[in-house]
Design a protein around this motif. Sequence first.
Motif: not given
Length: 794
Positions: A647-651, A677-682, A718-729
Motif C-alpha cells: 500500500x502506497x500513499x501516492x500523494x 487532493x487533500x485526501x490520501x490516495x492509497x 475514481x472508483x477503481x484507479x488513482x490517476x496521475x496526469x502530467x502536461x507540458x509544452x
Amino acid sequence: MFAYYQALNLERYYYDNMNPFAGWIFRPNSTVMGSGSSAFATQIREDTDSVRKLVTVYISDEMVESGKAFEAEETRIRKAFADDLERKKLQHKKNIIDSMHPYNEETEIFEYPNSKVHVLSNFTYSMQIAADNSNNGITTVDGIDYYKGYPLDAIEIDDKGLEEKQESNLNKEIMIARSNFKSDYAKIKKHLGSLKNYHYYLKDKQTGQIHTNMKNIENLKFSDEDYGASIINGEIKFSAFLRNVLNENEDLPWYYDENKEPRYLYGAESYYTYCFGSLDENRYDIYIQVNANEKSIVEGDVYSKLYNQWAQSKGDFKKNITIFLTALTTWILSLTVLVAIAGIKEKEGVKSARIDKIPNSIHFLISGFACAVFAILPLYIYEYFFGWDFLPTYNIGIASIPANLILIEWLMSVSREVKNKNYFKNTITYKLFIKRISSIRAWITSGVSKLTHKSIKRKIFMVVTFYIILNAIIVAFMAVYYHVTPYYDEIGYNTCIGFVLLNSIFAILYVRKISGALDNVLSALTKAEQGDFDFELQTQYMPSAIRPLAEKTNNLTDGLEVAINDAVHSERMKAELITNVSHDLKTPLTSIVTYTDLLKQCKIEDETARDYINVLDEKAERLKNLIDDLVEASKVSSGNITLVMAEIDLNEFVGQIFGEYEESFKALGLDLKYNVPEKSSVVVADGQKTYRIIENLFSNVEKYAMPKTRVYLDLTTDERFATLTMKNVSRDEMNFNLEMLSERFVRGDAARSSEGSGLGLSIAKSLAELQGGKFTIDIDGDLFKVAVSLPLKP
C-alpha cells in the motif's frame, strides 16, 4: 378535318345499315331493314307495339268512352305496383339476412350459430347460386321459403311506411294514366290511321273483334319483296324479304329493345318476339305487312321518309368511301412530308426542340390523351345537347383540328429524335434501367461480387437465381390458371401455395446451413483472435460454397500459430541477447568506473587532463544508466520481474519525487502547478517500480519541456484507479506517430541531441500495466499529456 367529317358520315351510315357481326365490315345490307336494327325496322316494331296497345289496352271506342278499358288498365297498374311492393319487401328481408354475415369462407356454408329458428343445415354457396339462377334466390323446402338457408317468414319487418309510400305512388300513377288515357288513345289511332305503308290486321279469337287499317281483308297475302309477318290459326309465316333479313348470309341479326339493350335473333321464339312483340299468338290472328321496296313504297308517311333517307345514304356510300379515302391519303401524305422535313439541319443531325427533352413514353401518353380528348369530346358535347341520333356537321370536323395539331407535333418530335439517333436513349426504360445497368447490376450483386472465390460466387448466384425463377414460374402459372378457370379451385390453389412454401422451405434450409457454417468459421476466427489455435473446422459437413472458406481458415490459423511461436521465440532470444550483452558490458564498465575514480583521486595538475577525466566519468555513468535501462526493459518485456505489492500513499510519493526535481525545474524556468487532493490516495503497487514510473515522467519533462513554461501535475481518483496526469509544452515539434512514443528506443528529440535512451516511457508503460494499471499518452499540437492510472486500495 375533312377526313374526320367524312369518317363520321360513314360511321352514321354504318350504324344504320351495317351488320357489326358481318364477316366484312364494309359490306352494306341489301335492304332498308339493315340487320334488323335500322331506323326503318325500329319504326315497324314501335308501330306493332302501338297496335298491341290498341287491341289489348284500349280495345274499342265504346270501351274507352265508358271507362271499362281503363278499368282493365287500372287493374294492370295495381297488379304491377303490388308485385313491386312484394319485391321490395322480399329484398328488405334479404338485406337483413345478408347483414347477419352468415357465410363461412372456410367451410363454404351459410351458418347461423345463435339462431333460435330452424335454418337449413349445410346450405352451401353453390346451392344459393342455383337458387339465384332459377327462383330469384329463394329455396323452398316443405312449403317454407328460405334465403341463404334462413326462413324468410322468420324475418319481421315494419312495412307500414313502405306500403303507404307505394300506395301514394300508385294513386299518382293511376291519376296520370286516367288523365292521359283518352288522349293517348286518340294519338295512337291518328298515327296508325295516317300510315300509308304499314298495314295491320288483328282478330280477337275470343270476341271475334277485328282491328285493321286495311280496306281489303279478304286475301291476307303479302309480297315477298316487302316486310311481311303473319300468324293465322297458329301458323307463322314470314315474307321472303323478312326471312332474308333474319337469316342473311349467316349473320346474326339483332335490334335494340325498349331498354336500349341489344337483342339477338336466333330461333323461332326470338323471331316471333321481334315481329309481334308481346301479342298472344293463341288469342289473336295477326297480319302485318309493310311496303319496303322502291316500287311499293307510298309517299306521305314516316316510312317513306325513312326509306328515302336510306336510299340516299346507300347511293352516297361509294362516293363517301372515295372521298374519305382521298382525304385520308392526303392527310397521311401531309403528315409524312411534315415528319420528313422536321428539324433544322445541323452538322450532326437536326436541332432539337425543348419539348423533345420530355421522355418519349410520357410525351406519347400526354399527346395521345390530348388527341383523344379533342377528337371525342366534341361528339359527347353534341350528344349531350342533341343525342346520338345526329347527322355529321362541319362543326364536328373543325373541332378535331386541335387533335390533328397535337398529333403532328408528336410525330415531328419523334422524327427529330430518330434523326438524332436519340429516340431510344430518351425513353424512361433507357434512362432508369439500361443507362444504369452497370450500377443496378453492381447493386444487385454487391456483397456477392466482392467474393473473389469463383465457386462461392457461382453457388450463391445459382441458389438465388433458381429460387427466383422457380417462384416466378409458379406465380405465372397461378395467374394463367385463374385467368382461364372461371371458378374457384381449392385444390389448384393449395397445390400452387404448397409449391411456393416447399420452395421457400428448401431455400430457408440452405440459408440456415450456410449461416451455420459461417457461424462456425466466425467462432474459429474469434478463438484465433484471442490466441486460441487449438481447433479444427470439420469442412466435410459444410456446404460446398463455404467449404473453401473453412479450409482457408484452418490453414490460416495453422500459419498464425507458427508465426506467433516464431515471434515469441524471436522476442525471447532478443531479451536473452540484451541481458547477456548487458551483463558482458557491465564487467569492463565497472573497471572503467573504478579506474576513473582512482584517476580522480590522483594529484593531476594538468587542467586539460582533469577535464578529460570528468568527461570520462560522466560518459561512463551515462553508459551505466543505459545498460541498467536495457536490462530492466528486457525483464519487463519478458515478464521476468518480481513485484512486491504494498500500500502506497501516492500523494506523499509524488511530493517526494517533486522535491528531487524542484531545483532543476526552477533552473529551466519551469513553473510546476501541483494539484493533489487533500485526501490520501492509497494504491496497491510495487514501490520501487512505481518510483521508476513517476521519476521517468519528471525526467521526460526535464529533458523535453520548453523552458519558461508551465507544467501541470494533477492527481485524481475514481472508483477503481488513482490517476496521475502530467502536461507540458514540448520544446520540439511533435510531428511523429503518437503510438510510437511508448515504444522502445523512441525519443521526442528526433535529433537525439539531449540525454536519454528512449526507453523511459516504454518502461513506465510496461511497469504500469504489470501492476494492473494503465498508461496513456495524448498530443494536442505542442501540448504533451501523459496519464498513469494505478489500482486503488480495495
